[in-house]
Design a protein around this motif. Structure first.
Motif, PDB file in Angstrom:
ATOM      1  N   ALA A  72       0.594  -1.101  -0.122  1.00  0.00           N
ATOM      2  CA  ALA A  72      -0.079  -0.061  -0.078  1.00  0.00           C
ATOM      3  C   ALA A  72       0.922   1.166  -0.204  1.00  0.00           C
ATOM      4  O   ALA A  72       0.454   2.270  -0.662  1.00  0.00           O
ATOM      5  N   GLN A  73       1.761   1.288   0.602  1.00  0.00           N
ATOM      6  CA  GLN A  73       2.758   2.412   0.840  1.00  0.00           C
ATOM      7  C   GLN A  73       3.935   2.322  -0.143  1.00  0.00           C
ATOM      8  O   GLN A  73       4.772   3.445  -0.472  1.00  0.00           O
ATOM      9  N   VAL A  74       3.931   1.237  -1.180  1.00  0.00           N
ATOM     10  CA  VAL A  74       4.915   1.107  -2.521  1.00  0.00           C
ATOM     11  C   VAL A  74       6.290   1.433  -1.752  1.00  0.00           C
ATOM     12  O   VAL A  74       7.030   2.066  -2.013  1.00  0.00           O
ATOM     13  N   ALA A  75       6.592   0.542  -0.656  1.00  0.00           N
ATOM     14  CA  ALA A  75       7.909   0.561  -0.026  1.00  0.00           C
ATOM     15  C   ALA A  75       8.752  -0.336  -0.977  1.00  0.00           C
ATOM     16  O   ALA A  75       8.505  -1.445  -1.213  1.00  0.00           O
ATOM     17  N   ASP A  76      10.026   0.293  -1.246  1.00  0.00           N
ATOM     18  CA  ASP A  76      10.971  -0.372  -1.724  1.00  0.00           C
ATOM     19  C   ASP A  76      11.832  -1.396  -0.992  1.00  0.00           C
ATOM     20  O   ASP A  76      12.343  -2.431  -1.477  1.00  0.00           O
ATOM     21  N   VAL A  77      11.759  -1.058   0.585  1.00  0.00           N
ATOM     22  CA  VAL A  77      12.510  -2.006   1.384  1.00  0.00           C
ATOM     23  C   VAL A  77      11.790  -1.934   2.515  1.00  0.00           C
ATOM     24  O   VAL A  77      11.058  -0.949   2.991  1.00  0.00           O
ATOM     25  N   VAL A  78      11.910  -3.251   3.341  1.00  0.00           N
ATOM     26  CA  VAL A  78      11.490  -3.243   4.545  1.00  0.00           C
ATOM     27  C   VAL A  78      12.603  -3.241   5.690  1.00  0.00           C
ATOM     28  O   VAL A  78      13.576  -4.147   5.353  1.00  0.00           O
ATOM     29  N   ILE A  79      12.685  -2.442   6.586  1.00  0.00           N
ATOM     30  CA  ILE A  79      13.818  -2.663   7.400  1.00  0.00           C
ATOM     31  C   ILE A  79      13.176  -2.928   8.942  1.00  0.00           C
ATOM     32  O   ILE A  79      12.517  -2.338   9.410  1.00  0.00           O
ATOM     33  N   PHE A  80      14.028  -3.975   9.390  1.00  0.00           N
ATOM     34  CA  PHE A  80      13.521  -4.591  10.960  1.00  0.00           C
ATOM     35  C   PHE A  80      14.516  -4.048  11.843  1.00  0.00           C
ATOM     36  O   PHE A  80      15.762  -3.673  11.349  1.00  0.00           O
ATOM     37  N   ASN A  81      13.948  -3.391  12.985  1.00  0.00           N
ATOM     38  CA  ASN A  81      14.988  -3.137  14.115  1.00  0.00           C
ATOM     39  C   ASN A  81      15.319  -4.056  14.833  1.00  0.00           C
ATOM     40  O   ASN A  81      15.376  -3.936  16.118  1.00  0.00           O
ATOM     41  N   HIS A  82      15.539  -5.196  14.281  1.00  0.00           N
ATOM     42  CA  HIS A  82      15.728  -6.501  15.271  1.00  0.00           C
ATOM     43  C   HIS A  82      17.052  -7.134  14.382  1.00  0.00           C
ATOM     44  O   HIS A  82      17.095  -7.249  13.015  1.00  0.00           O
ATOM     45  N   GLU A  83      17.624  -8.005  15.147  1.00  0.00           N
ATOM     46  CA  GLU A  83      18.731  -9.101  14.370  1.00  0.00           C
ATOM     47  C   GLU A  83      17.763 -10.206  13.883  1.00  0.00           C
ATOM     48  O   GLU A  83      17.056 -10.715  14.559  1.00  0.00           O
TER      49      GLU A  83
END
Length: 86
Positions: A72-83
């Motif tokens: 929906a947000q047309v995100a190129d990348v998903v970044i987790f703040n976790h290992e």
């Protein structure tokens, strides 16, 4: 290193609360780090869990929510703040 687009990548940030404390402070720092790396933060997905899910880390429902939100947000990348492990 790597080539970074001049406009920055659109990003969906994911931070889950496992009861470690200072959730809001860690999220604020996460947003600043993503922005300083050139990401254009489109949305943040969060949630509270007792512990990571063995199969999907975030849980099946949260993973589906993250996928829908990224589309929906047309995100190129998903970044987790976790290992994460493979």
């Amino acid at each position: 290193m790597f080539d970074r687009p001049a406009t920055g990548e659109s990003a969906l940030l994911v931070q889950l609360d496992f009861g470690d404390g200072d959730y809001a402070e860690r999220l604020a720092e996460f947003k600043l780090l993503a922005a300083s790396a050139g990401a254009s933060v489109k949305a943040v997905a969060g949630g509270r869990r007792a512990r990571p899910d063995a199969a999907t880390f975030a849980g099946k429902g949260k993973v589906a929510e993250i996928g829908d939100l990224a589309a929906a947000q047309v995100a190129d990348v998903v970044i987790f703040n976790h290992e994460l492990s493979p």
